[in-house]
Design a protein around this motif. Structure first.
Motif, PDB file in Angstrom:
ATOM      1  N   THR A  78      58.282  65.305  14.501  1.00 44.53           N
ATOM      2  CA  THR A  78      58.671  66.699  14.745  1.00 44.53           C
ATOM      3  C   THR A  78      58.612  66.970  16.238  1.00 44.53           C
ATOM      4  O   THR A  78      57.566  66.775  16.859  1.00 44.53           O
ATOM      5  N   TYR A 131      63.832  73.220  17.627  1.00 42.17           N
ATOM      6  CA  TYR A 131      62.694  72.702  16.850  1.00 42.17           C
ATOM      7  C   TYR A 131      63.254  71.932  15.658  1.00 42.17           C
ATOM      8  O   TYR A 131      64.065  72.466  14.885  1.00 42.17           O
ATOM      9  N   TRP A 175      65.408  73.112  12.082  1.00 44.54           N
ATOM     10  CA  TRP A 175      64.711  73.837  11.009  1.00 44.54           C
ATOM     11  C   TRP A 175      65.701  74.484  10.046  1.00 44.54           C
ATOM     12  O   TRP A 175      65.387  74.687   8.870  1.00 44.54           O
ATOM     13  N   ALA A 211      48.126  76.194  14.995  1.00 49.55           N
ATOM     14  CA  ALA A 211      49.206  77.178  14.972  1.00 49.55           C
ATOM     15  C   ALA A 211      48.707  78.480  15.586  1.00 49.55           C
ATOM     16  O   ALA A 211      47.735  79.067  15.104  1.00 49.55           O
ATOM     17  N   ALA A 253      55.193  71.656   9.996  1.00 52.01           N
ATOM     18  CA  ALA A 253      55.838  72.520   9.003  1.00 52.01           C
ATOM     19  C   ALA A 253      54.858  73.557   8.471  1.00 52.01           C
ATOM     20  O   ALA A 253      55.196  74.742   8.315  1.00 52.01           O
ATOM     21  N   TRP A 293      54.304  76.259  11.088  1.00 53.03           N
ATOM     22  CA  TRP A 293      55.385  77.259  11.060  1.00 53.03           C
ATOM     23  C   TRP A 293      55.125  78.275   9.953  1.00 53.03           C
ATOM     24  O   TRP A 293      55.226  79.491  10.163  1.00 53.03           O
ATOM     25  N   SER A 294      54.783  77.774   8.774  1.00 53.80           N
ATOM     26  CA  SER A 294      54.544  78.654   7.628  1.00 53.80           C
ATOM     27  C   SER A 294      53.279  79.500   7.830  1.00 53.80           C
ATOM     28  O   SER A 294      53.223  80.653   7.403  1.00 53.80           O
ATOM     29  N   LYS A 304      52.120  80.721  10.659  1.00 53.76           N
ATOM     30  CA  LYS A 304      52.424  81.838  11.553  1.00 53.76           C
ATOM     31  C   LYS A 304      53.223  82.927  10.849  1.00 53.76           C
ATOM     32  O   LYS A 304      52.970  84.118  11.046  1.00 53.76           O
ATOM     33  N   ASN A 305      54.165  82.507  10.031  1.00 52.63           N
ATOM     34  CA  ASN A 305      54.977  83.480   9.309  1.00 52.63           C
ATOM     35  C   ASN A 305      54.128  84.305   8.345  1.00 52.63           C
ATOM     36  O   ASN A 305      54.219  85.538   8.306  1.00 52.63           O
TER      37      ASN A 305
END
Length: 253
Positions: free
Chosen positions: A98, A105, A121, A150, A209, A212-213, A215-216
């Motif tokens: 990654t 990204y 992504w 993160a 991955a 990313w999730s 932070k969301n």
């Protein structure tokens, strides 16, 4: 202690699997280059018996002219092949890594003879010549370990109770579906401007991955919690009179 040992074993297992997976991919470009070299040698051997029919002068002119044109035409191709070999042998990145390059990204999907393909992504493909990959600066999130801290950045009003904000941020981060609790989430006050306070919260995740999730999910739940407690992210000013607008005079609400 047990959680730390489990995470270490999982990380070691992933590293072994990744190494085995990349053994074949690492030398793919070299095999392809050798195949092309073999074809060129075969073509030369086929044409060699007919070369005696030409005079040395004519042959020299054609050979030199052809070499010049071929050199110019093949220069980008050869440069990219050599760059691909350097990338493969130097292990700057491998298939499956990654990375972030030029603000894109994604995951390295293939390292070809002439170019590298990055799966973004949103599932689009970013195709980059190998020469450019050697020149560009990029971040490799999985070069050594897939684990990632993160980080989420947010702003809070000076009117807010920072102890409550810190406690709430840590709580939301700990309850996140993608956090790895072998290390506790962290909270920092990063800056204090004239209007608000900049804060960071970070949680350890097992992969980019998941980062990313993380932070969301954090942003959504943390905003919801702030809304419940009527905690404002910054000051808001309402201009009382147009004459004061140029001077920035207003009422804070």
């Amino acid at each position: 202690m047990r959680n730390g040992s489990t995470v270490f074993k999982k990380t070691l297992k992933r590293s072994k699997e990744k190494a085995l997976k990349n053994i074949g991919a690492r030398f793919t470009i070299i095999r392809r280059s050798l195949f092309i070299l073999w074809l060129l040698i075969m073509l030369f051997l086929i044409l060699y018996p007919f070369m005696g029919n030409f005079s040395k002068g004519v042959f020299s002119v054609f050979a030199s002219t052809g070499t010049i044109f071929l050199g110019f035409a093949a220069k980008p191709f050869i440069e990219n092949i050599i760059a691909g070999m350097v990338i493969t042998l130097s292990k700057q990145f491998n298939v499956g890594d990654t990375i972030v390059i030029k603000d894109y990204y994604g995951v390295v999907e293939d390292i070809n003879m002439t170019h590298t393909i990055v799966k973004l992504w949103d599932w689009q493909r970013f195709v980059i010549p190998n020469v450019n990959m050697l020149k560009e600066n990029f971040i490799n999130y999985t070069l050594v370990d897939e684990s990632q801290w993160a980080k989420v950045e947010f702003w809070i009003s000076y009117e807010s109770d920072m102890e409550i904000v810190k406690e709430l941020a840590i709580k939301v981060a700990r309850e996140n579906s993608y956090v790895n609790l072998s290390n506790e989430p962290h909270f920092w006050v990063m800056d204090m401007t004239s209007e608000n306070i900049k804060c960071w919260v970070a949680g350890l995740t097992d992969s980019p991955a998941n980062g990313w999730s993380f932070k969301n999910e954090f942003r959504f739940k943390f905003y919801t919690e702030l809304k419940k407690r009527n905690i404002k992210p910054h000051f808001k000013y309402v201009v009382l009179n147009e004459e004061f607008e140029k001077e920035g005079i207003g009422k804070r609400i």
